[in-house]
Design a protein around this motif. Structure first.
Motif, PDB file in Angstrom:
ATOM      1  N   UNK B 178      41.248  69.255  54.677  1.00  0.00           N
ATOM      2  CA  UNK B 178      42.104  69.396  55.686  1.00  0.00           C
ATOM      3  C   UNK B 178      42.673  71.088  55.225  1.00  0.00           C
ATOM      4  N   UNK B 179      42.814  71.834  56.308  1.00  0.00           N
ATOM      5  CA  UNK B 179      43.368  73.161  56.271  1.00  0.00           C
ATOM      6  C   UNK B 179      44.825  73.165  56.401  1.00  0.00           C
ATOM      7  N   UNK B 180      45.511  73.412  55.372  1.00  0.00           N
ATOM      8  CA  UNK B 180      47.002  73.183  55.345  1.00  0.00           C
ATOM      9  C   UNK B 180      47.700  74.539  55.307  1.00  0.00           C
ATOM     10  N   UNK B 181      47.044  75.688  55.201  1.00  0.00           N
ATOM     11  CA  UNK B 181      47.722  77.277  55.017  1.00  0.00           C
ATOM     12  C   UNK B 181      47.652  77.680  56.395  1.00  0.00           C
ATOM     13  N   UNK B 182      48.778  78.154  56.973  1.00  0.00           N
ATOM     14  CA  UNK B 182      49.186  78.600  58.130  1.00  0.00           C
ATOM     15  C   UNK B 182      48.148  79.765  58.578  1.00  0.00           C
ATOM     16  N   UNK B 183      48.330  80.695  57.631  1.00  0.00           N
ATOM     17  CA  UNK B 183      47.339  81.947  57.972  1.00  0.00           C
ATOM     18  C   UNK B 183      45.942  81.541  58.085  1.00  0.00           C
ATOM     19  N   UNK B 184      45.315  80.592  57.288  1.00  0.00           N
ATOM     20  CA  UNK B 184      43.939  79.980  57.494  1.00  0.00           C
ATOM     21  C   UNK B 184      43.966  79.441  58.822  1.00  0.00           C
ATOM     22  N   UNK B 185      44.678  78.673  59.071  1.00  0.00           N
ATOM     23  CA  UNK B 185      44.714  78.001  60.660  1.00  0.00           C
ATOM     24  C   UNK B 185      44.705  79.097  61.526  1.00  0.00           C
ATOM     25  N   UNK B 186      45.755  79.999  61.494  1.00  0.00           N
ATOM     26  CA  UNK B 186      45.758  81.198  62.383  1.00  0.00           C
ATOM     27  C   UNK B 186      44.259  81.883  62.522  1.00  0.00           C
ATOM     28  N   UNK B 187      43.674  82.280  61.322  1.00  0.00           N
ATOM     29  CA  UNK B 187      42.309  82.645  61.477  1.00  0.00           C
ATOM     30  C   UNK B 187      41.279  81.939  62.283  1.00  0.00           C
ATOM     31  N   UNK B 188      41.394  80.485  62.018  1.00  0.00           N
ATOM     32  CA  UNK B 188      40.535  79.552  62.418  1.00  0.00           C
ATOM     33  C   UNK B 188      40.819  79.732  64.139  1.00  0.00           C
ATOM     34  N   UNK B 189      42.076  79.583  64.435  1.00  0.00           N
ATOM     35  CA  UNK B 189      42.410  79.645  66.065  1.00  0.00           C
ATOM     36  C   UNK B 189      41.654  80.986  66.583  1.00  0.00           C
ATOM     37  N   UNK B 190      41.595  82.155  66.020  1.00  0.00           N
ATOM     38  CA  UNK B 190      41.074  83.554  66.344  1.00  0.00           C
ATOM     39  C   UNK B 190      39.649  83.123  66.761  1.00  0.00           C
ATOM     40  N   UNK B 191      38.874  82.454  65.643  1.00  0.00           N
ATOM     41  CA  UNK B 191      37.524  82.218  65.880  1.00  0.00           C
ATOM     42  C   UNK B 191      37.146  81.453  66.846  1.00  0.00           C
ATOM     43  N   UNK B 192      38.061  80.559  67.226  1.00  0.00           N
ATOM     44  CA  UNK B 192      37.922  79.312  68.396  1.00  0.00           C
ATOM     45  C   UNK B 192      37.924  80.008  69.659  1.00  0.00           C
ATOM     46  N   UNK B 193      38.889  80.941  69.748  1.00  0.00           N
ATOM     47  CA  UNK B 193      39.147  81.652  70.917  1.00  0.00           C
ATOM     48  C   UNK B 193      37.623  82.562  71.204  1.00  0.00           C
ATOM     49  N   UNK B 194      37.350  83.036  70.337  1.00  0.00           N
ATOM     50  CA  UNK B 194      35.890  83.761  70.367  1.00  0.00           C
ATOM     51  C   UNK B 194      34.715  82.950  70.730  1.00  0.00           C
ATOM     52  N   UNK B 195      34.567  81.929  70.028  1.00  0.00           N
ATOM     53  CA  UNK B 195      33.343  81.031  70.164  1.00  0.00           C
ATOM     54  C   UNK B 195      33.547  80.073  71.315  1.00  0.00           C
ATOM     55  N   UNK B 196      34.691  79.708  71.679  1.00  0.00           N
ATOM     56  CA  UNK B 196      34.686  78.809  72.782  1.00  0.00           C
ATOM     57  C   UNK B 196      34.462  77.299  72.341  1.00  0.00           C
ATOM     58  N   UNK B 197      34.336  76.837  70.987  1.00  0.00           N
ATOM     59  CA  UNK B 197      34.227  75.692  70.594  1.00  0.00           C
ATOM     60  C   UNK B 197      34.655  75.450  69.205  1.00  0.00           C
ATOM     61  N   UNK B 198      34.624  74.277  68.558  1.00  0.00           N
ATOM     62  CA  UNK B 198      34.891  74.385  67.098  1.00  0.00           C
ATOM     63  C   UNK B 198      34.196  73.071  66.560  1.00  0.00           C
ATOM     64  N   UNK B 199      33.730  73.161  65.248  1.00  0.00           N
ATOM     65  CA  UNK B 199      33.343  72.120  64.537  1.00  0.00           C
ATOM     66  C   UNK B 199      34.387  71.843  63.436  1.00  0.00           C
TER      67      UNK B 199
END
Lengths: 268, 268
Positions: B178-199
């Motif tokens: 589980x990702x529980x770090x705020x900045x790790x989550x924000x980084x993940x969200x940036x990736x999702x907006x670029x790729x258009x999907x998430x695993x």
């Protein structure tokens, strides 16, 4: 739309009018009315516009509705009200594995429903093919007398309950096959109690047939019904029918046993 | 349990306390508390016993609860409140055929959810195998940050909305992943907006992984997310992964197109 009252007596001073009205406003939203203005909601519910306005503002504050330029719509939070029921009954935990096996073997849809007033309410459903023009899901309501699950549930009401049912219901034909005669229905119910299952062919919609059987609690009381529904032509096929009925009865029995074991026995 | 308020301002005199309280009593019923006495409901909701008594009597009169020896339980009528949402959104009509095709091709479960506060709420689901210890159905709620659909929905919030989210949420670990770090989550969200999907692999429950993609309205706004969920081992399999993602993205696009065509566009 009027607010439905059950037979339970309650002192006037105990009845919270604003709670009843608030729930009726939630119910006013539908497929035909996905968004409502204050005056539209007022027309549907017969409540005054100031009353509607306060209710919608309260529901918005609580997150159950949202508004856009004076038009209100429900939010997904409303689902959590229904979910309280599903969760508290453990319906999925108990019924799902057995329903899943039934769908895997038969390749047809299965549903469980309970009686609420003159209607059946779907409490669990595993659909396979989309054969009905009516889209059914958990919470969907259908007139009891025209459905296989409804006939099973009505067949197991007490004489007094059945009298109440017939005084409340208005029997109308949906197809040429719908049974709308009270004594024909009572005769059918007697047959169902003897055989333990029913086949209802195209009484609600042309081309759709289903078989249903009762689900009982630990005391043997019928608390729900389970069906298999399919194209009329497929289910009429003798062979399939002979295969489907023992499968359905076995599934109903397994669910009944698991309900007896759970502590949510008598409350479904 | 406290009543949740949204940010909408409302004058005190417009807020109907008894409606808010009534809805909180419905929510007090759960898997752990399928039946409640007046004093049990009072403990859960922090409302006085006389207030609870009047609410339960009113709900009983309206047919939403029934009682047996002083113990109250919800009835299936409560489902019709949630059904008002499902029906008003036309969710099944629009999404079901596309979800069904996806399940037929992949053999895995698919769901659609929307964001409500810090949680995702399931609004449509076609399950295949029972792989989660949590039983999910329409109306089920899960913490957004630990799920694939939640991460997709959070990734498309505005900066202000995301700030609100992080100030409201308490990030806890469900598994070692589980990702529980705020900045790790924000980084993940940036990736999702670029790729258009998430695993998302095993962040909510060991052994469970899922991929998700956004569903958009006519204006391109992300209004829901769709996923495919499966055993972690199956979905991690490179070949499957490469096959599943284009299928999921195609399904998300088809549903988005159909939503744009319907007049329930912006209200999901």
């Amino acid at each position: 739309m009027s607010i439905e009252y059950s037979d339970n007596s309650i002192k006037n001073e105990d009845f919270i009018q604003s709670l009843a009205r608030g729930l009726s406003v939630i119910q006013a939203f539908s497929n035909e009315h996905p968004t409502l203005s204050v005056s539209e909601a007022s027309k549907i519910t017969n409540l005054s516009r100031p009353a509607i306005r306060r209710i919608l503002l309260t529901l918005e504050k609580l997150g159950y509705v949202k508004s856009k330029k004076g038009h209100f719509s429900l939010t997904a939070r409303v689902l959590s009200l229904g979910y309280a029921y599903i969760s508290s009954k453990n319906i999925w935990e108990i019924a799902h594995p057995h329903m899943k096996s039934l769908v895997d073997i038969t390749g047809e849809s299965t549903s469980i429903s309970v009686l609420d007033g003159t209607e059946i309410v779907y409490v669990a459903r595993i659909p396979t093919k989309r054969i009905m023009t009516i889209t059914l899901g958990i919470g969907s309501r259908l007139p009891a007398y025209a459905t296989s699950m409804g006939q099973v549930l009505l067949a197991h009401l007490s004489t007094l309950e059945l009298e109440h049912y017939f005084s409340d219901v208005s029997l109308e034909s949906f197809t040429r096959k719908t049974i709308v005669d009270k004594s024909d229905l009572i005769e059918k119910f007697n047959q169902i109690r003897e055989s333990g299952w029913v086949l209802v062919e195209q009484q609600l919609e042309e081309g759709l047939s289903s078989i249903a059987a009762p689900i009982r609690n630990a005391e043997g009381k019928v608390i729900a019904a389970i069906n298999i529904s399919a194209h009329a032509s497929r289910i009429r096929d003798k062979v399939k029918k002979e295969r489907f009925i023992p499968l359905l009865l076995k599934t109903a029995e397994q669910i009944s046993i698991d309900i007896s074991k759970s502590n949510q026995i008598s409350y479904l």
